[in-house]
Design an enzyme around this catalytic site. Structure first.
Site, mmCIF file in Angstrom:
data_model
loop_
_atom_site.group_PDB
_atom_site.id
_atom_site.type_symbol
_atom_site.label_atom_id
_atom_site.label_comp_id
_atom_site.label_asym_id
_atom_site.label_seq_id
_atom_site.Cartn_x
_atom_site.Cartn_y
_atom_site.Cartn_z
ATOM 1 C CB SER A 143 -7.766 0.102 3.641
ATOM 2 O OG SER A 143 -9.056 0.476 3.221
ATOM 3 C CE1 TYR A 157 -7.059 -3.480 -0.985
ATOM 4 C CE2 TYR A 157 -8.863 -2.659 0.352
ATOM 5 C CZ TYR A 157 -7.680 -2.440 -0.318
ATOM 6 O OH TYR A 157 -7.098 -1.189 -0.305
ATOM 7 C CB ALA A 159 -9.169 -10.666 5.676
ATOM 8 C CB SER A 160 -5.066 -8.323 3.004
ATOM 9 O OG SER A 160 -5.587 -7.198 2.302
ATOM 10 C CE LYS A 161 -4.549 -2.821 1.877
ATOM 11 N NZ LYS A 161 -3.215 -2.199 1.775
HETATM 12 N N1 LIG Z 1 -7.027 4.042 -3.469
HETATM 13 C C1 LIG Z 1 -7.757 3.870 -2.375
HETATM 14 O O1 LIG Z 1 -8.938 4.255 -2.309
HETATM 15 C C2 LIG Z 1 -7.139 3.251 -1.158
HETATM 16 C C3 LIG Z 1 -7.851 3.319 0.048
HETATM 17 C C4 LIG Z 1 -7.306 2.740 1.181
HETATM 18 C C5 LIG Z 1 -6.068 2.121 1.116
HETATM 19 N N2 LIG Z 1 -5.399 2.066 -0.058
HETATM 20 C C6 LIG Z 1 -4.085 1.411 -0.069
HETATM 21 O O2 LIG Z 1 -3.100 2.327 -0.494
HETATM 22 C C7 LIG Z 1 -2.009 1.613 -1.124
HETATM 23 C C8 LIG Z 1 -1.766 2.191 -2.509
HETATM 24 O O3 LIG Z 1 -2.951 2.034 -3.263
HETATM 25 P P1 LIG Z 1 -3.225 2.844 -4.601
HETATM 26 O O4 LIG Z 1 -4.666 3.137 -4.604
HETATM 27 O O5 LIG Z 1 -2.233 3.915 -4.772
HETATM 28 O O6 LIG Z 1 -2.987 1.639 -5.662
HETATM 29 P P2 LIG Z 1 -2.260 1.596 -7.076
HETATM 30 O O7 LIG Z 1 -2.843 0.403 -7.747
HETATM 31 O O8 LIG Z 1 -2.336 2.914 -7.751
HETATM 32 O O9 LIG Z 1 -0.736 1.317 -6.684
HETATM 33 C C9 LIG Z 1 -0.323 0.097 -6.141
HETATM 34 C C10 LIG Z 1 1.115 -0.162 -6.562
HETATM 35 O O10 LIG Z 1 1.529 -1.421 -5.988
HETATM 36 C C11 LIG Z 1 2.306 -2.093 -6.969
HETATM 37 N N3 LIG Z 1 2.272 -3.537 -6.722
HETATM 38 C C12 LIG Z 1 1.192 -4.365 -6.792
HETATM 39 N N4 LIG Z 1 1.581 -5.620 -6.553
HETATM 40 C C13 LIG Z 1 2.914 -5.604 -6.322
HETATM 41 C C14 LIG Z 1 3.885 -6.597 -6.029
HETATM 42 N N5 LIG Z 1 3.566 -7.885 -5.943
HETATM 43 N N6 LIG Z 1 5.159 -6.207 -5.829
HETATM 44 C C15 LIG Z 1 5.508 -4.901 -5.940
HETATM 45 N N7 LIG Z 1 4.644 -3.921 -6.240
HETATM 46 C C16 LIG Z 1 3.358 -4.274 -6.436
HETATM 47 C C17 LIG Z 1 1.637 -1.748 -8.303
HETATM 48 O O11 LIG Z 1 2.521 -1.969 -9.399
HETATM 49 C C18 LIG Z 1 1.299 -0.283 -8.086
HETATM 50 O O12 LIG Z 1 2.355 0.559 -8.512
HETATM 51 C C19 LIG Z 1 -2.457 0.147 -1.139
HETATM 52 O O13 LIG Z 1 -1.918 -0.502 -0.019
HETATM 53 C C20 LIG Z 1 -3.968 0.235 -1.028
HETATM 54 O O14 LIG Z 1 -4.538 -0.944 -0.495
HETATM 55 C C21 LIG Z 1 -5.896 2.625 -1.214
#
Ligand SMILES: NC(=O)c1ccc[n+]([C@@H]2O[C@H](COP(=O)([O-])OP(=O)(O)OC[C@H]3O[C@@H](n4cnc5c(N)ncnc54)[C@H](O)[C@@H]3O)[C@@H](O)[C@H]2O)c1
Length: 254
Positions: A143, A157, A159-161
């Site tokens: 992210s 969050y 720190a994890s990213k």
């Molecule tokens: N949406 C944003 O603005 C954004 C921005 C930057 C980075 N990201 C990153 O993009 C990725 C996807 O995010 P998103 O916005 O599509 O989120 P989302 O919540 O729509 O999807 C996340 C998915 O991860 C699954 N998940 C969660 N914990 C789990 C586990 N323990 N085991 C297996 N599956 C698990 C959930 O069931 C879900 O289907 C993530 O890594 C998020 O940090 C998102």
């Protein structure tokens, strides 16, 4: 089918039930990969698989809980048993929590790190022996907050990213001898169920967009396009990098 660029590839996409990772699963399948949709949300996962298959692609669901080592081990073994190959890993599954540092408990810190960072580590560890056989490509969904901080989400969050970027660089170096490339993508704010949580009101989104030169929030498909580049032949000399998919948000002149 858009192309056959990934024909012969088997891709494990964690988080495929929703949002960005769902769009990535669909895109990889459109380019010919067999996609193992790996998530703990069985219902969402089944819908992603259905959409891929109805569009003429190949996919199947895999139950995975990336917070649990045994589940991760089993999931990768199941995919390999079914397909005889794992050549692409997308580490996308994650959670967001919005508690700011002074109020954050040890338990919540551990929860976020255990899924977002340790979960990706577990998937890399279990995928590695299989990917070694055929070479491979890994894309970690980090992210922009992992680079810039910011308090939209909590310290855990962020720190994890940031940790995921370090893990990417380590793995890119260590896996290079096996012909495995590892890169990361840093999406900016992207319209998904994750951004519907916490403080993501319309006003917050508008404030985020005001810092984006391209003038809009990202769609999951924007991120999927960048993933496609990093898993394709076109990036065969690219490893250990992070690609910002953020509408120009981090240019020096804004
Ligand atoms: N949406 C944003 O603005 C954004 C921005 C930057 C980075 N990201 C990153 O993009 C990725 C996807 O995010 P998103 O916005 O599509 O989120 P989302 O919540 O729509 O999807 C996340 C998915 O991860 C699954 N998940 C969660 N914990 C789990 C586990 N323990 N085991 C297996 N599956 C698990 C959930 O069931 C879900 O289907 C993530 O890594 C998020 O940090 C998102």
């Amino acid at each position: 089918m858009k192309s056959e660029r990934l024909k012969g590839d088997v891709a494990v996409v964690t988080g495929a039930a929703s949002g960005i990772d769902r769009a990535v699963a669909l895109e990889l399948a459109r380019h010919g990969a067999v996609v193992a949709c790996a998530d703990l949300n069985a219902e969402g996962n089944a819908l992603t698989v259905k959409e891929i298959v109805e569009a003429g692609g190949e996919a199947f669901p895999v139950h995975i809980d990336i917070s649990d080592s045994a589940s991760v081990k089993q999931a990768f073994a199941d995919v390999y048993e079914k397909t005889g190959k794992i050549s692409i890993l997308i580490n996308g599954a994650a959670i967001a929590r919005f508690t700011q540092l002074p109020e954050c408990t040890d338990e919540e810190w551990d929860l976020v790190m255990n899924i977002n960072l340790t979960g990706a580590f577990r998937c890399l560890r279990e995928a590695y022996p299989y990917m070694k056989e055929s070479g491979g490509r890994v894309v970690q969904i980090s992210s922009t907050s992992g680079k810039s901080g910011g308090s939209w989400a909590g310290a855990h969050y962020v720190a994890s990213k940031a940790g995921l970027i370090g893990l990417t660089k380590y793995a890119a170096g260590y896996f290079a001898k096996d012909g495995i490339r590892v890169n990361a993508i840093c999406p900016g704010a992207t319209e998904t169920p994750l951004t519907d949580q916490g403080e993501s009101t319309e006003a917050t989104i508008a404030a985020m967009v005001s810092n984006v030169p391209l003038g809009r929030i990202a769609q999951p498909e924007d991120v999927a396009g960048a993933v496609m580049y990093l898993v394709s032949e076109e990036s065969s000399y690219v490893t250990g990098i992070t690609v910002d998919v953020a509408g120009g948000r981090y240019m020096y002149n804004n």
